[in-house]
Design a protein around this motif. Structure first.
Motif, PDB file in Angstrom:
ATOM      1  N   VAL A 173       4.206  65.642 -45.290  1.00 53.35           N
ATOM      2  CA  VAL A 173       3.015  65.148 -46.019  1.00 53.35           C
ATOM      3  C   VAL A 173       1.740  65.578 -45.287  1.00 53.35           C
ATOM      4  O   VAL A 173       1.525  65.214 -44.133  1.00 53.35           O
ATOM      5  CB  VAL A 173       3.035  63.598 -46.127  1.00 53.35           C
ATOM      6  N   ALA A 205      -1.628  64.720 -44.811  1.00 51.58           N
ATOM      7  CA  ALA A 205      -2.500  63.562 -45.073  1.00 51.58           C
ATOM      8  C   ALA A 205      -3.977  63.938 -44.980  1.00 51.58           C
ATOM      9  O   ALA A 205      -4.810  63.405 -45.702  1.00 51.58           O
ATOM     10  CB  ALA A 205      -2.181  62.438 -44.097  1.00 51.58           C
ATOM     11  N   ASN A 219      -5.682  54.745 -52.840  1.00 47.22           N
ATOM     12  CA  ASN A 219      -4.575  54.558 -51.885  1.00 47.22           C
ATOM     13  C   ASN A 219      -3.914  55.904 -51.650  1.00 47.22           C
ATOM     14  O   ASN A 219      -3.705  56.666 -52.593  1.00 47.22           O
ATOM     15  CB  ASN A 219      -3.527  53.584 -52.438  1.00 47.22           C
ATOM     16  N   ALA A 266      -5.193  58.383 -49.980  1.00 49.97           N
ATOM     17  CA  ALA A 266      -6.148  59.508 -49.900  1.00 49.97           C
ATOM     18  C   ALA A 266      -6.225  60.107 -48.499  1.00 49.97           C
ATOM     19  O   ALA A 266      -6.585  61.270 -48.324  1.00 49.97           O
ATOM     20  CB  ALA A 266      -7.533  59.042 -50.331  1.00 49.97           C
ATOM     21  N   GLY A 267      -5.930  59.288 -47.493  1.00 45.96           N
ATOM     22  CA  GLY A 267      -6.020  59.765 -46.113  1.00 45.96           C
ATOM     23  C   GLY A 267      -7.015  58.974 -45.279  1.00 45.96           C
ATOM     24  O   GLY A 267      -7.286  59.324 -44.119  1.00 45.96           O
ATOM     25  N   THR A 271      -5.486  57.369 -42.042  1.00 46.06           N
ATOM     26  CA  THR A 271      -5.154  58.435 -41.081  1.00 46.06           C
ATOM     27  C   THR A 271      -6.423  58.893 -40.362  1.00 46.06           C
ATOM     28  O   THR A 271      -6.448  59.047 -39.137  1.00 46.06           O
ATOM     29  CB  THR A 271      -4.489  59.622 -41.827  1.00 46.06           C
TER      30      THR A 271
HETATM   31  N1  LIG Z   1       3.565  57.105 -40.999  1.00 44.20           N
HETATM   32  C1  LIG Z   1       3.579  57.883 -42.085  1.00 44.20           C
HETATM   33  N2  LIG Z   1       4.645  58.669 -42.357  1.00 44.20           N
HETATM   34  C2  LIG Z   1       4.667  59.470 -43.434  1.00 44.20           C
HETATM   35  N3  LIG Z   1       3.647  59.560 -44.334  1.00 44.20           N
HETATM   36  C3  LIG Z   1       2.569  58.793 -44.119  1.00 44.20           C
HETATM   37  C4  LIG Z   1       2.475  57.915 -42.989  1.00 44.20           C
HETATM   38  N4  LIG Z   1       1.273  57.288 -43.056  1.00 44.20           N
HETATM   39  C5  LIG Z   1       0.657  57.752 -44.163  1.00 44.20           C
HETATM   40  N5  LIG Z   1       1.421  58.657 -44.806  1.00 44.20           N
HETATM   41  C6  LIG Z   1       1.081  59.398 -46.025  1.00 44.20           C
HETATM   42  O1  LIG Z   1      -0.127  60.109 -45.767  1.00 44.20           O
HETATM   43  C7  LIG Z   1      -0.987  60.062 -46.892  1.00 44.20           C
HETATM   44  C8  LIG Z   1      -2.316  59.430 -46.487  1.00 44.20           C
HETATM   45  O2  LIG Z   1      -2.079  58.069 -46.162  1.00 44.20           O
HETATM   46  P1  LIG Z   1      -3.209  57.075 -45.607  1.00 44.20           P
HETATM   47  O3  LIG Z   1      -2.557  55.785 -45.260  1.00 44.20           O
HETATM   48  O4  LIG Z   1      -3.998  57.759 -44.569  1.00 44.20           O
HETATM   49  O5  LIG Z   1      -4.111  56.909 -46.914  1.00 44.20           O
HETATM   50  P2  LIG Z   1      -5.165  55.767 -47.262  1.00 44.20           P
HETATM   51  O6  LIG Z   1      -6.262  56.431 -48.018  1.00 44.20           O
HETATM   52  O7  LIG Z   1      -5.538  55.004 -46.064  1.00 44.20           O
HETATM   53  O8  LIG Z   1      -4.354  54.821 -48.222  1.00 44.20           O
HETATM   54  P3  LIG Z   1      -4.290  53.208 -48.183  1.00 44.20           P
HETATM   55  O9  LIG Z   1      -5.569  52.743 -48.803  1.00 44.20           O
HETATM   56  O10 LIG Z   1      -3.107  52.968 -49.064  1.00 44.20           O
HETATM   57  O11 LIG Z   1      -4.082  52.758 -46.780  1.00 44.20           O
HETATM   58  C9  LIG Z   1      -0.249  59.298 -47.979  1.00 44.20           C
HETATM   59  O12 LIG Z   1       0.411  60.247 -48.790  1.00 44.20           O
HETATM   60  C10 LIG Z   1       0.755  58.478 -47.200  1.00 44.20           C
HETATM   61  O13 LIG Z   1       1.906  58.225 -47.978  1.00 44.20           O
END
Ligand SMILES: Nc1ncnc2c1ncn2[C@@H]1O[C@H](COP(=O)(O)OP(=O)(O)OP(=O)(O)O)[C@@H](O)[C@H]1O
Length: 316
Positions: A19, A21, A41, A43-44, A47
């Motif tokens: 993935v 991210a 949700n 979006a990254g 991360t």
């Molecule tokens: N530990 C992990 N292992 C594998 N994939 C991950 C991991 N953490 C996040 N991802 C994937 O990376 C991508 C970005 O995730 P991230 O949590 O950074 O997004 P976000 O915008 O913070 O979303 P949310 O609002 O749901 O927390 C998504 O596709 C998620 O499924």
């Protein structure tokens, strides 16, 4: 890094096995500003925030906080940061005051200043009367206020808040916003907030729209809205074939949300005159409004999707 930037991110990339991210994100955040990172949700956002807070070592790219490289000086970076994450992080068995003093100790606030600072932040978030109560007795909103106050104990230059109002009622949210505004105004703190709620980003100095690991736009809300330029006409039309024919005519400038068709119009008055002139079709229009674009419209315009799509009522 420019003198006025408190965060500098360049070509940041991160993958979790297959993935991707983050796919090459770059931006900088001016000191003392309120920066909102807006995206659905997945979006990254988390991360990116974890890379900033030294909780994750990115696959590639460069991140500096207050001029410090997160890879080379993670401890110093952590000292400049106040963190408020989605998950509760208080010790429910300790009192409110003890939670603060404990945190002050971890962040190496000099012993003689700990109690004084703890009282100051209790005052800031209006929880003085609860100082001797176990943290576990506080409501969810009060706990979040305490966490915000706690993030300020070691006088950070940047406070990072990852979806701080998720799960809170409207009144608690409003109160949290008052405190955050106060932090920025009275303490000159830079705020970095991640959210998937448009309303929370509207008041930011700078909004970064992130989707699928890429930055889609970065500007102040009013400039982002002006990017659309045109006015928007929202038409609620009960007849599907009529909706369909308008969609085809305005391909690329039209979005449909249930029975509401939103059309970007250079000249809304001209389109209205034309619609009213066709009596038979005009009776199929249940409602009509002409609106200025919102940040949500900007998001749809940039990504072709609604921000709400992947959330339930804006809450998780
Ligand atoms: N530990 C992990 N292992 C594998 N994939 C991950 C991991 N953490 C996040 N991802 C994937 O990376 C991508 C970005 O995730 P991230 O949590 O950074 O997004 P976000 O915008 O913070 O979303 P949310 O609002 O749901 O927390 C998504 O596709 C998620 O499924």
């Amino acid at each position: 890094m420019t003198d006025s930037a408190v965060i500098e991110v360049s070509d940041l990339r991160h993958s979790y096995s297959s993935v991707e991210a983050l796919r090459g994100v770059s931006f900088s955040v001016p000191r003392g500003s309120f920066f909102a990172l807006l995206g659905p949700n997945g979006a990254g956002k988390t991360t990116l925030v974890h890379a900033l807070c030294t909780l994750l070592r990115p696959s590639a790219g460069h991140v500096a906080v207050a001029g410090l490289d997160v890879r080379r000086a993670p401890r110093d970076v952590r000292r400049t940061l106040g963190l408020v994450f989605q998950e509760p992080s208080l010790d429910d068995r300790l009192t409110v005051f003890e939670n603060l003093v404990f945190h002050a100790r971890i962040y190496q606030v000099p012993r003689r200043q700990r109690r004084e600072r703890a009282w100051a932040v209790l005052e800031l978030v209006e929880l003085q009367e609860w100082a001797n109560a176990p943290a576990g007795n506080l409501s969810r909103g009060m706990k979040r206020r305490l966490e915000i106050g706690r993030a300020m104990l070691h006088e950070p230059s940047l406070v990072v808040l990852d979806e701080p109002t998720t799960g809170l009622d409207v009144q608690s949210r409003r109160r949290i916003w008052e405190y955050l505004e106060r932090l920025q105004r009275d303490y000159g703190v830079t705020l970095l907030l991640t959210t998937h709620q448009i309303s929370e980003a509207e008041g930011a100095d700078l909004v970064a729209i992130i989707d699928r690991g890429e930055l889609q736009a970065l500007d102040c809300p009013s400039t982002l809205r002006q990017r659309i330029g045109r006015k928007l006409i929202n038409l609620q039309i009960r007849d599907e074939s009529f909706r369909q024919s308008l969609s085809e005519r305005f391909t690329g400038r039209c979005t449909q949300r249930d029975t509401v068709l939103q059309i970007e119009a250079d000249d809304p008055d001209e389109l209205l005159r034309e619609l009213v002139a066709d009596e038979e079709r005009w009776t199929m229009v249940d409602s009509l409004e002409i609106v200025d674009p919102s940040l949500e419209d900007v998001f749809i315009n940039l990504t072709g999707r609604e921000l709400r799509d992947r959330t339930a009522d804006g809450m998780r």
